[in-house]
Design an enzyme around this catalytic site. Structure first.
Site, PDB file in Angstrom:
ATOM      1  N   HIS A 117       0.811  -1.217   0.000  1.00 35.41           N
ATOM      2  CA  HIS A 117       0.000   0.000   0.000  1.00 35.41           C
ATOM      3  C   HIS A 117       0.847   1.270   0.000  1.00 35.41           C
ATOM      4  CE1 HIS A 117      -3.633   2.323   0.178  1.00 35.41           C
ATOM      5  NE2 HIS A 117      -3.045   3.075   1.071  1.00 35.41           N
ATOM      6  N   TYR A 150       1.834   5.350  -2.555  1.00 38.16           N
ATOM      7  CA  TYR A 150       2.213   6.730  -2.226  1.00 38.16           C
ATOM      8  C   TYR A 150       3.638   7.035  -2.646  1.00 38.16           C
ATOM      9  CZ  TYR A 150      -2.246   6.675  -0.053  1.00 38.16           C
ATOM     10  OH  TYR A 150      -3.604   6.580   0.117  1.00 38.16           O
ATOM     11  N   HIS A 189      -9.124   0.480 -10.924  1.00 36.46           N
ATOM     12  CA  HIS A 189      -8.725   1.527  -9.981  1.00 36.46           C
ATOM     13  C   HIS A 189      -7.231   1.810 -10.086  1.00 36.46           C
ATOM     14  CE1 HIS A 189      -8.146   3.740  -6.268  1.00 36.46           C
ATOM     15  NE2 HIS A 189      -7.263   2.831  -5.870  1.00 36.46           N
ATOM     16  N   PHE A 190      -6.402   0.760 -10.130  1.00 30.54           N
ATOM     17  CA  PHE A 190      -4.960   0.952 -10.269  1.00 30.54           C
ATOM     18  C   PHE A 190      -4.623   1.715 -11.548  1.00 30.54           C
ATOM     19  CE2 PHE A 190      -3.786  -3.050  -7.620  1.00 30.54           C
ATOM     20  CZ  PHE A 190      -3.951  -2.304  -6.463  1.00 30.54           C
ATOM     21  N   HIS A 191      -5.381   1.439 -12.612  1.00 27.69           N
ATOM     22  CA  HIS A 191      -5.091   2.117 -13.871  1.00 27.69           C
ATOM     23  C   HIS A 191      -5.495   3.593 -13.844  1.00 27.69           C
ATOM     24  CE1 HIS A 191      -4.436  -1.972 -15.418  1.00 27.69           C
ATOM     25  NE2 HIS A 191      -3.740  -1.382 -16.372  1.00 27.69           N
ATOM     26  N   ARG A 218     -10.304 -10.476 -11.117  1.00 18.84           N
ATOM     27  CA  ARG A 218      -9.017  -9.950 -11.558  1.00 18.84           C
ATOM     28  C   ARG A 218      -8.020 -11.098 -11.617  1.00 18.84           C
ATOM     29  NH1 ARG A 218      -6.264  -6.999  -6.320  1.00 18.84           N
ATOM     30  NH2 ARG A 218      -4.726  -6.469  -7.883  1.00 18.84           N
ATOM     31  N   ARG A 219      -6.849 -10.813 -12.175  1.00 20.23           N
ATOM     32  CA  ARG A 219      -5.762 -11.789 -12.284  1.00 20.23           C
ATOM     33  C   ARG A 219      -6.181 -13.038 -13.045  1.00 20.23           C
ATOM     34  NH1 ARG A 219      -5.666 -11.100  -6.461  1.00 20.23           N
ATOM     35  NH2 ARG A 219      -4.121  -9.558  -5.794  1.00 20.23           N
TER      36      ARG A 219
END
Length: 550
Positions: free
Chosen positions: A222, A226, A373-375, A438-439
């Protein structure tokens, strides 16, 4: 902050550019793997030569999420440190040493993946097992980055020694905060790789404690977000104001936001493990609460940026409520690309709140919503800001000019990226709400009515991914054009000054012992009891507490 600091010397420029070459080559390789994934999932393409889906998925995740970001960030931060506090010959030598270790580790890991010996994805969850060189390569990348960390720490420490009582340059302060975050976070990754995965992959032990390995990974995983995001914030806070003809709204607010990110981005890994057994629900809830604390510096940043925009516009004579919006340099790609990233961070941040929520997470956990979301976060907010940085950083280091041609191509590239990401990430979010995992290359689930609906969204993802790959090709072309073909000349390294109306920066914001101490205390509070529980209550055959203390 003074924008009249001496220019970066050529030796420092070569160091930074070495990192940039790796980053942009990684962008092309990782992007190619990404578009192939979307095509396979849509059922319209079959990989040739016996290449497996999870092989390209692992390359895509590792090369973009770890290699591209780490090399770009380390290189960019060396540029900021060279510009603000300088770099000695000894520091430059240590920086090069760290670079070569990172590069060797990257090549070692990449070869292992490419020959099909590490189809374990970017998260490399046990009981999936890779060939030992995959983990050894990752460990070397981390070790090389630690050398960069301590080089940056040394740079600021020496500057403070020669400037007693003076406030640290804002950008140097931000770099040190980010590298502190990275060093503390990667201790978890190093622990699981060195103590668990390498001995296991070498056959030295027969079992691995899966829950401990996942916990150590997400202790790192996580704050990694950041580590990606804070360099973008550096550009937003301290460089964009110069580009728009304004000044930094508040030096102290910027420093406070970075301190809060340091404290609250690490002790929150359990919100990635909300559905996993073996962790007391109370500690999951506590870490969810700590996760939401990160919203505060994000809102501080939004306030600061729009205050900066408004003040810059009003200084140019715009007096109506939103007239200042017109004063922003929308046709300057150095501003437009990061601004597109900022705007995207609104839905991306909203998705992050859903991901971290105790109840709503149950709906989208391990679905392709999370991939979408990651993208939006690293794949749009962060990467578009990195592209915006590149448009002035690369020419300023190579002695080239940012031409009208590059600016126009950059504007086109930003539009292409936004369109492709809107289609691809939007389809991922919708398919995730329908339960698509996912994955997984889940086009193989064809036949059911639900799978047929998923396939429709997979085709949309393939279309969006193809558009994004066009954007990648265009960006890689722009990069090499700026390096080798752009006209010789001068390009400014923009660094903003603090507004004369800003409040003085309190000295306690540079009390490193205080902030590091609070960060460590929060980590110990959030992890000590649940970690001991994991070891005490390990399942039969799994290494437990007694094995650890022998």
């Amino acid at each position: 902050m003074n924008d009249k600091v001496k220019d970066i010397n050529k030796d420092d420029g070569k160091l930074v550019m070495a990192h940039m070459y790796v980053a942009f080559i990684s962008l092309f390789i990782g992007g190619l793997m990404g578009v192939l994934q979307t095509m396979v999932r849509s059922g319209t393409f079959t990989l040739p030569f016996g290449i497996g889906y999870y092989q390209i998925l692992t390359v895509h995740g590792v090369i973009l999420a770890l290699v591209l970001t780490t090399f770009f960030i380390v290189g960019f931060q060396f540029a900021l440190m060279s510009k603000t506090v300088g770099m000695s010959d000894q520091q430059r030598e240590s920086a090069w040493f760290g670079y070569w270790i990172m590069l060797f580790g990257t090549i070692t890991t990449a070869i292992t993946i490419l020959v099909g010996k590490a189809n374990v994805l970017y998260t490399f969850y046990a009981p999936l097992k890779a060939y030992p060189t995959f983990y050894i390569g990752l460990a070397l990348v981390v070790i090389g980055s630690w050398i960069a960390c301590f080089t940056n720490f040394r740079q600021l420490a020496l500057w403070k020694k020669h400037h007693p009582g003076e406030k640290s340059p804002l950008l140097a302060y931000m770099v040190v905060i980010n590298m502190l975050l990275w060093f503390i976070a990667t201790l978890g990754l190093a622990a699981t790789v060195l103590i668990q995965f390498i001995p296991w992959s070498l056959g030295m032990v027969d079992t691995i404690n899966v829950l401990v390995s996942r916990t150590l990974f997400w202790y790192f995983g996580h704050p990694l977000v950041y580590f990606w995001l804070l360099p973008a914030y550096m550009a937003w806070y301290a460089i964009i104001p110069k580009i728009i003809g304004g000044k930094i709204f508040s030096d102290s607010l910027a420093r406070l936001a970075f301190v809060l990110f340091l404290m609250f981005s690490i002790p929150v890994g359990f919100h990635h493990q909300l559905t996993e057994p073996g962790i007391d629900p109370l500690w999951k809830f506590i870490q969810v609460v700590l996760t939401f604390m990160v919203i505060i510096p994000s809102l501080l940043t939004a306030f600061s940026m729009f205050a900066t925009f408004e003040l810059a516009g009003r200084s140019k004579g715009y007096t109506s409520l939103f007239g200042w919006f017109k004063a922003l340099p929308w046709k300057d790609v150095r501003f437009f690309a990061p601004m597109a990233g900022m705007i995207t961070f609104i839905p991306a941040g909203t998705g992050g709140i859903i991901n971290a929520s105790h109840q709503m997470n149950q709906v989208i956990h391990n679905t392709i919503w999370v991939t979408g979301h990651f993208h939006l976060t690293v794949g749009t907010t962060v990467i578009l800001t990195f592209f915006g940085i590149s448009y002035w950083l690369i020419p300023s280091l190579t002695g080239r000019r940012l031409t009208k041609k590059v600016n126009t191509l950059g504007m086109i590239q930003t539009f292409v990226w936004m369109i492709g990401m809107f289609i691809m990430s939007g389809s991922m979010h919708i398919a995730g709400l329908l339960g698509a995992p996912r994955r997984s290359s889940y086009s193989e689930y064809g036949g059911s009515e639900q799978a047929t609906e998923w396939i429709g969204y997979q085709i949309s993802q393939a279309i969006g991914g193809s558009i994004l790959f066009i954007g990648i090709i265009l960006m890689v072309y722009i990069f090499f054009y700026m390096v080798f073909a752009a006209p010789k000349g001068y390009t400014e390294f923009p660094m903003a000054e603090v507004s004369e109306n800003a409040e003085p920066t309190p000295k306690f914001l540079e009390n490193w012992k205080l902030w590091i101490g609070i960060t460590i205390a929060l980590i110990l509070f959030a992890y000590t009891v649940p970690f001991i529980d994991m070891l005490h209550h390990s399942p039969p055959g799994s290494p437990g507490f007694e094995d650890l203390i022998r």
